[in-house]
Design an enzyme around this catalytic site. Sequence first.
Site, PDB file in Angstrom:
ATOM      1  N   ASP A 254       9.453  13.015   4.466  1.00 22.00           N
ATOM      2  CA  ASP A 254       8.145  12.821   4.016  1.00 22.00           C
ATOM      3  C   ASP A 254       7.426  13.061   5.516  1.00 22.00           C
ATOM      4  OD1 ASP A 254       5.481  11.906   3.951  1.00 22.00           O
ATOM      5  OD2 ASP A 254       5.949   9.609   3.540  1.00 22.00           O
TER       6      ASP A 254
ATOM      7  N   CYS B 268      -0.660   0.908   3.699  1.00 21.56           N
ATOM      8  CA  CYS B 268       0.202   1.146   2.566  1.00 21.56           C
ATOM      9  C   CYS B 268       1.707   1.153   3.061  1.00 21.56           C
ATOM     10  CB  CYS B 268       0.091   2.365   2.041  1.00 21.56           C
ATOM     11  SG  CYS B 268      -1.586   2.995   1.437  1.00 21.56           S
TER      12      CYS B 268
HETATM   13  C1  LIG Z   1       3.990   8.803   5.895  1.00 23.61           C
HETATM   14  C2  LIG Z   1       3.094   9.080   4.838  1.00 23.61           C
HETATM   15  N1  LIG Z   1       3.624   9.383   3.542  1.00 23.61           N
HETATM   16  C3  LIG Z   1       2.998   9.819   2.461  1.00 23.61           C
HETATM   17  C4  LIG Z   1       1.428   9.554   2.529  1.00 23.61           C
HETATM   18  C5  LIG Z   1       0.477   9.802   1.354  1.00 23.61           C
HETATM   19  O1  LIG Z   1      -0.197  10.902   1.549  1.00 23.61           O
HETATM   20  P1  LIG Z   1      -1.318  11.235   0.694  1.00 23.61           P
HETATM   21  O2  LIG Z   1      -2.275  10.226   0.423  1.00 23.61           O
HETATM   22  O3  LIG Z   1      -2.192  12.357   1.114  1.00 23.61           O
HETATM   23  O4  LIG Z   1      -0.392  11.736  -0.680  1.00 23.61           O
HETATM   24  C6  LIG Z   1       0.730   9.194   3.759  1.00 23.61           C
HETATM   25  C7  LIG Z   1      -0.640   9.054   3.809  1.00 23.61           C
HETATM   26  O5  LIG Z   1      -1.263   8.177   4.773  1.00 23.61           O
HETATM   27  C8  LIG Z   1       1.552   8.921   4.966  1.00 23.61           C
HETATM   28  O6  LIG Z   1       1.087   8.393   6.136  1.00 23.61           O
END
Ligand SMILES: Cc1ncc(COP(=O)(O)O)c(C=O)c1O
Length: 405
Positions: free
Chosen positions: A198, A362
Amino acid sequence: MPAFDVQQFRQQFTFFQQQPDWVYLDNAATMHKPQVVIEAVTRFYQQYNSNVHRGAHQLSQQATALFEQARNTVASYINAQHLHEVIFCSGATAALNQIAFGLMHTVLQPGDRILLTQLEHHANIVPWQLHCQRFGVIIDVVPLTTDHQLDMLAYQQLLQLKPKVVSFSHISNVLGHIQPVAEMVALAKAAGAITVVDGAQGIVYQQPDMQQLDCDFYVFSGHKLYGPTGIGVLYGKTTQLTRLTPIFAGGEMIDSVSFVNTTFNKLPFRLEAGTPNIAGAIGLSAAIEWLQKINNKQIVQHKLLLLKEFYNGLTAIKGIDILSSSVHNAGIVALNVDSEHPADVAELLNQQKIAVRSGQHCAMPLFSYLARPGAIRCSFAAYNTLDDVNRCLLALEQAVEILTA
Ligand SMILES: Cc1ncc(COP(=O)(O)O)c(C=O)c1O
């Protein structure tokens, strides 16, 4: 190495010209866009607006050429072996959902294991979880050490359980810690796992090289790389992308349809259902082309300097609980003011036009582990200045005084 000219860099952002009072430290949520990106998106709508791949007319051909050129820019930026290994989607969340769903239907069997880590964003937990129960797949979690870094010993032990998939973030969106991704990918591959990185936070820290990293999948969002929202990239090796069942169907992903059977188009289209975010892809491409003219080593140095000053200032303020480590940190700091609610601290900062994020970012499982209800997060970008750092420190000092009086 000459020092990074932050003022010259900052001038390229209309936001800071028009809103000079704001200290924007919410870059891990989304970044501001340089004028070249805004112009590229506007130019598309003003001069070329048309759908891609389908039209017989010249406008559609021009739009298609720009869209496919954007794929080319992304592919060469991340050093993908083939253009069709770059799938455009709406962002990291969409990409991770596509991977989890896609593998669940083809590769994963009841009793198989997936390895995640304690500090994942929900986007790298919930898509797996949604399917695991139904498909009888088991999730294991790599714990953290006492300094909140990934426990690499535990990682190696969990790999002995032979997970089919190992999925982890390049950089923690809460703590800012940079994971030893190359080592983690190599170990996972040696254990026979499919590797998913990720890169939502990693992509802006360093230009990833897919040939060197050798992961099976790498995902990111354009808006965290100075690009527009609503566009992202699912990179995958051809062999792995071919194994993914599409999550969405319709549009260019179709080869032929009857009520008896449907056959699918080849990659990358097979995984790009419906009208894509054409302007978004063009904007992302403009962001990457612009970034490539800037020396990333200078940016990394500049952010390190900001981080150092911030840490020095923070440790001098009594009552600040710093959750992030200053080592292996990409410029994201999670902290609390004593046991005060992070939303109250963020609001006091907001009143001084200092933008930070508060809450659990999140990453609820991480906060359960840290035994904190949440935190404020200050995340730095190349356009931030030492003045921004000092204003934030001063505001935090005042927040301590107000909230703990
Ligand atoms: C580590 C990580 N993964 C996934 C995401 C999800 O990204 P998006 O909301 O742009 O799809 C984020 C968003 O903050 C993130 O920081």
